[in-house]
Design an enzyme around this catalytic site. Sequence first.
Site, PDB file in Angstrom:
ATOM      1  N   HIS A 158     -40.172   5.600   9.167  1.00  0.00           N
ATOM      2  CA  HIS A 158     -38.783   5.709   8.707  1.00  0.00           C
ATOM      3  C   HIS A 158     -37.807   4.219   8.836  1.00  0.00           C
ATOM      4  CE1 HIS A 158     -38.700  10.105   9.556  1.00  0.00           C
ATOM      5  NE2 HIS A 158     -38.675  10.089   8.357  1.00  0.00           N
ATOM      6  N   CYS A 184     -36.280   8.199  16.870  1.00  0.00           N
ATOM      7  CA  CYS A 184     -35.688   7.707  15.399  1.00  0.00           C
ATOM      8  C   CYS A 184     -34.475   8.370  14.985  1.00  0.00           C
ATOM      9  CB  CYS A 184     -36.975   8.165  14.692  1.00  0.00           C
ATOM     10  SG  CYS A 184     -36.393   7.928  12.948  1.00  0.00           S
ATOM     11  N   CYS A 310      16.332  25.536  71.096  1.00  0.00           N
ATOM     12  CA  CYS A 310      17.045  26.845  70.817  1.00  0.00           C
ATOM     13  C   CYS A 310      16.694  27.611  69.763  1.00  0.00           C
ATOM     14  CB  CYS A 310      18.675  26.397  70.485  1.00  0.00           C
ATOM     15  SG  CYS A 310      19.160  25.845  68.961  1.00  0.00           S
ATOM     16  N   CYS A 324      17.708  33.533  62.883  1.00  0.00           N
ATOM     17  CA  CYS A 324      16.916  33.141  64.351  1.00  0.00           C
ATOM     18  C   CYS A 324      15.471  33.120  64.356  1.00  0.00           C
ATOM     19  CB  CYS A 324      17.634  34.503  65.179  1.00  0.00           C
ATOM     20  SG  CYS A 324      16.445  34.831  66.782  1.00  0.00           S
TER      21      CYS A 324
END
Length: 489
Positions: A158, A184, A310, A324
Site C-alpha cells: 500500500h 499498515c 464535664c 448531655c
Amino acid sequence: MESDDDMHDANDVESLDDDFYSGETEEAPMDYYNDYDDDADDYFDDADDSDRIESRRPEQNFTILKESDIQQRQEDDITRVATVLSISRVAASILLRHYNWSVSKVHDAWFADEDRVRKTVGLLERPVVQHSNPREITCGICFETYPRTKIQTATCGHPYCFTCWAGYISTSINDGPGCLMLRCPDPSCGAAVDQDMINLLAPDEDKEKYGRYLLRSYIEDNKKTKWCPAPGCEYAVNFDAGSGNYDVSCLCSYSFCWNCTEEAHRPVDCGTVSKWILKNSAESENMNWILANSKPCPKCKRPIEKNQGCMHMTCTPPCKFEFCWLCLGAWSDHGERTGGFYACNRYEAAKQEGVYDETERRREMAKNSLERYTHYYERWASNQSSRQKALADLHQMQTVHIEKLSDTQCQPESQLKFITEAWLQIVECRRVLKWTYAYGYYLPEHEHAKKQFFEYLQGEAESGLERLHQCAEKELQLFLNSDGPSKEL
C-alpha cells in the site's frame, strides 16, 4: 476469617524460628557467606558437616540487569530467532514482541504453522497491491501523485508518501508503546510496519522514544523479568522460579518480593501483606476511632468528641445544640436534680434498664478493635523507623566510621568486616521483625497454642535483636571515641 487463607501453617512458624536464630536471609547472598564457606574446612573436619553447611547456604535465584545487559539479551534473542528461522532481524523482532519475547514460543508456533503465524503478526511474504505505473504513484492518504522515489510501502505494497508516513508514525509513537505493534495505515490491511521503516521516516526524537519502548517491552512483556519497583531505579530483575523464595535484592539496595512487588516481607505471605497495607491506608480505622471516641449530636447527627471533663456538650455552629454526653438528652432538662455537670441520673437509670446496651457494646467493640490494631501498628511502624535508622547508620559506618576505626585500632578494614556484617544483620532482622507484627495481627484468636508459640518466638527474636542493636549502636561508640587501640575490640 479462615486461617488457611491468610496464615502460615505450623511449618511456616518453624521456618520463622530458623529465620530468627540462623541469621539466614533469602535475599542475595552477601560476601560473608562466601567467606564462611571458603574457610569451612578449617573449622569442620567432617565432610558431612561441611556438606550440610553448604546445603543451608541460600542460592541466588535472580539476576540484576543493567540497561546494557537488557540490550545485549534482547539482541541475542533477536539474533537467535533470525538465525534459526532464516528471517531478517526486524522480522524476528516483530515475532518476539508478539510472543512476549519468548524464543521457545516463537519456535514452537513457527514450526507448527508458519503461514498462520505470518498472517497473525503481519509478516507478508509478497505484496497484496501491485502498481501498474511504477513511475508515478498516488498516496493512499493525501491522494497526491508522487514519483516512485517519494513513495514508501510496507510489505503489503500500500503506497503512502513520506510526509503521510512520517505523520502516521509520529502520532503512533507519541500515543505510547502501542506503536511497537504498528500496522499498515490501510484499515483492511494487517501488514506490520517494521523498525527499518521507523528509522527511515521518523525524526530522531521519535526514534529514541521507539527505542525506549522496545527496550522496556523486553522487560514488561516477559514473565521472567520485572523492573525494580524502587523510585528512580532503572535496574531490572530476571527471576528463576522454582525455589519458593521470592525475595529479591536490587543493586540499588532495595529489597522487594518478586511475587507482589511490595517490599520484602518474609516470613509473611503476600496475601497478609496486601490486607495489612490496605488496612493502613483505608478509612476503616478512622471510622473505628470516630465510633469509639465520639457520639452523634442528637439534633444534627454530626459526630462530637468529648474533650473536656464535664458532661455538658455544645454542638458546633450553626447547630449549637446543648446536650448531655451520657444520655444525649437536651441539657435544658438537666441540672442539680439529675447529677450536675459530672454525672447523669437519667443515664444511670436507663443503663440499668438496658436501654444503652447495644450502643455501648458497639462502642466497646470498636474501642477494643482500635486498641488492638494500634498495638500492632505502633510496633510495626517502630521497627520500620528503627530499620531506616539502621540503614543510615550502616551507610555512615561504611563511608566514615570503619576507616576511622581502622586507624584508631591499628587494624586493617578487612579485619573489621564483622561490624558491617552486624549492621547488615540488624537491617535484615528489623525487616523480618516488622512484618511479624502484621502476621500476628491476623493470627486467629481461637488458635491459642499457635499464638502463644508465635509470641514467644517473636519476643525472643526482639530481645536478641535489641541486644545486638545496642551493641552496634552504643558499645561500639566507645571504640570510635577512644584515642588508641583497645584489646577489648
